[in-house]
Write an enzyme that holds these catalytic residues in place. Structure first.
Site, PDB file in Angstrom:
ATOM      1  N   VAL A  68       0.722  -1.263  -0.055  1.00 14.02           N
ATOM      2  CA  VAL A  68       0.019  -0.114   0.038  1.00 14.02           C
ATOM      3  C   VAL A  68       0.718   1.191   0.018  1.00 14.02           C
ATOM      4  CG1 VAL A  68      -1.636   1.364   1.453  1.00 14.02           C
ATOM      5  CG2 VAL A  68      -1.895  -1.111   1.117  1.00 14.02           C
ATOM      6  N   ALA A 113       4.453   4.308   2.710  1.00 15.70           N
ATOM      7  CA  ALA A 113       4.125   2.990   2.273  1.00 15.70           C
ATOM      8  C   ALA A 113       4.296   1.858   3.107  1.00 15.70           C
ATOM      9  CB  ALA A 113       4.749   2.728   0.906  1.00 15.70           C
ATOM     10  N   LYS A 114       3.886   0.472   2.875  1.00 17.96           N
ATOM     11  CA  LYS A 114       3.919  -0.371   3.806  1.00 17.96           C
ATOM     12  C   LYS A 114       3.407  -1.660   3.034  1.00 17.96           C
ATOM     13  CE  LYS A 114       5.194  -0.893   8.085  1.00 17.96           C
ATOM     14  NZ  LYS A 114       6.035  -0.370   8.986  1.00 17.96           N
ATOM     15  N   GLY A 115       4.128  -2.833   3.467  1.00 16.86           N
ATOM     16  CA  GLY A 115       3.626  -4.200   2.812  1.00 16.86           C
ATOM     17  C   GLY A 115       3.407  -5.398   3.640  1.00 16.86           C
TER      18      GLY A 115
END
Length: 424
Positions: A68, A113-115
């Site tokens: 995201v 952001a992040k995953g």
């Protein structure tokens, strides 16, 4: 008012709901920029991927993966990747949003952001973990890159996983791209000081907060939840400053020693046994009893949603340092404020990790590397300066440090959004 996101069904205590309530609290302090505030309430881009791999026994397994990008107004995306069975899209959205706030609060030229992958990595062999990581990297490769979005380690990921991600991206693009991830091994363009950077940031902000409160670190009792990368480094630094680590909790259990846990014995024990459970130098505590520990400083450095309203009422600490992301629920925040317990929020307290990630990224681009002393000095200077600015806003408006951090960060993000305008 823009409609709610159709693909999100947050519960009252979900990380995304917590984040949205934090944004709502800051709206009165944004002035004219508040007309852009809905920008903060929706991610720019959310990618859900299927990750099929062949397991060692020959069967095919599928895992759900996410990346995201919450906001890219101030620069490329930046944020970790976590491997955990409870990872959901809403959690990753919230973590990406907190990264936007964190990067802006410390004034780094990044968006958030992040995953994550919905998996228990302990159930996979090393080769299965590598295959899953490489497939995930290939799937999200369409939106990551040194100038687009730069992943980093988070819960259950480490320098080796970052090495596999870098290699996979490099193979797919045909050139070694060291700057595509941070938190890499030193030999692959990693930065000195990165592993302990998040814990160091917790210590630096804690030291400054204690100084302002008139709390002497020498002899102060500290309780730490989470003994991994962040909590472990924070414990060691506070102990070096003369504090006593009286309680520690992780996924294996909780232990207590009123005279202070012996870290020279505890840290090797954790490494060998995977957690604090059974450590002979401390008595066993119930997981709920941990929150009743007599201490001056509490450091939640595990997962989100740990300090509930009930625990906030029982907490005996004077200072809470949020090493984890989103460990305090909004209802608990209000109770802690009423009780006069100072909370240094995650979006500044644990920003040491992303700050040194930024240093690593800059070093990769220039192919010129700094010493660990230089890294730590630069980190200290940035963290102290960022906290000073946040404290000024908190004093000016008589608001909590969390709301002040959001005020500083949201103003920077929305100012960038306004100046860039809308395309087309």
């Amino acid at each position: 008012m823009t409609a709610e996101l159709s693909y999100v069904h947050p519960s009252p205590e979900s990380p995304w709901t917590t984040y949205l309530s934090q944004v709502d609290r800051v709206l009165p302090y944004l002035g004219e920029l508040s007309r852009w505030a809905d920008t903060l309430k929706r991610p720019k881009r959310a990618l859900i991927v299927d990750i099929p791999i062949e397991l060692d026994n020959g069967t095919i397994a599928h895992y759900e993966g996410y990346r995201v990008q919450h906001n890219l107004s101030r620069g490329p995306g930046k944020g970790g990747v976590r491997y955990h069975p409870d990872v959901t899209l809403e959690e990753v959205m919230a973590l990406a949003a907190w990264m936007s706030i964190k990067n802006a609060a410390v004034n780094l030229p990044y968006g958030g952001a992040k995953g994550g992958i919905r998996v228990d990595p302990k159930l996979l062999s090393i080769k299965e973990l590598e295959r899953m990581t490489r497939r995930y990297t290939s799937e999200i490769g369409i939106i990551i890159g040194p100038q687009q979005d730069i992943p980093a380690p988070d819960v259950n990921t480490n320098p080796q996983i970052m090495a596999w991600m870098m290699d996979t991206y490099s193979m797919n693009t045909g050139a070694t791209a060291t700057g595509v991830v941070t938190g890499k091994p030193i030999h692959l363009g990693g930065s000195l000081g990165r592993v302990k950077a998040t814990g160091r940031g917790v210590f630096v902000t804690g030291r400054e907060a204690a100084r302002r409160m008139g709390l002497e670190l020498d002899g102060a009792r500290v309780a730490v939840q989470g003994t991994g990368n962040v909590g472990g480094a924070a414990m060691e630094l506070f102990a070096q400053a003369g504090a006593k680590i009286v309680a520690a909790q992780d996924h294996t259990g909780a232990i207590y020693n009123g005279h202070g846990l012996d870290l020279s014995a505890l840290m090797p024990w954790i490494k060998e046994h995977g957690g604090v459970a059974g450590f002979p130098g401390g008595e066993r505590l119930g997981n709920e009893e941990f929150w009743d520990t007599d201490c001056e400083i509490m450091i939640p450095a595990a997962l989100e949603g740990q300090i509930t309203a009930d625990r906030a009422r029982r907490l005996k600490a004077k200072l809470v340092l949020e090493g984890a992301n989103g460990p305090t629920l909004p209802s608990a925040d209000d109770i802690l404020a009423e009780r006069g317990i100072l909370v240094v929020p995650d979006v500044i307290c644990n920003a040491g990790g992303v700050t040194v990630s930024y240093f690593e990224w800059v070093q990769d681009f220039s192919s010129f590397f700094w010493t660990e002393d230089e890294i730590n000095l630069r980190l200290d200077k940035i963290m102290v300066g960022a906290l000073k600015r946040i404290w000024e806003v908190a004093d000016q408006h008589r608001i909590t440090l969390r709301t002040a951090t959001f005020a500083v960060a949201c103003e920077r993000i929305l100012e960038a959004r306004r100046e860039r305008g809308l395309y087309p």
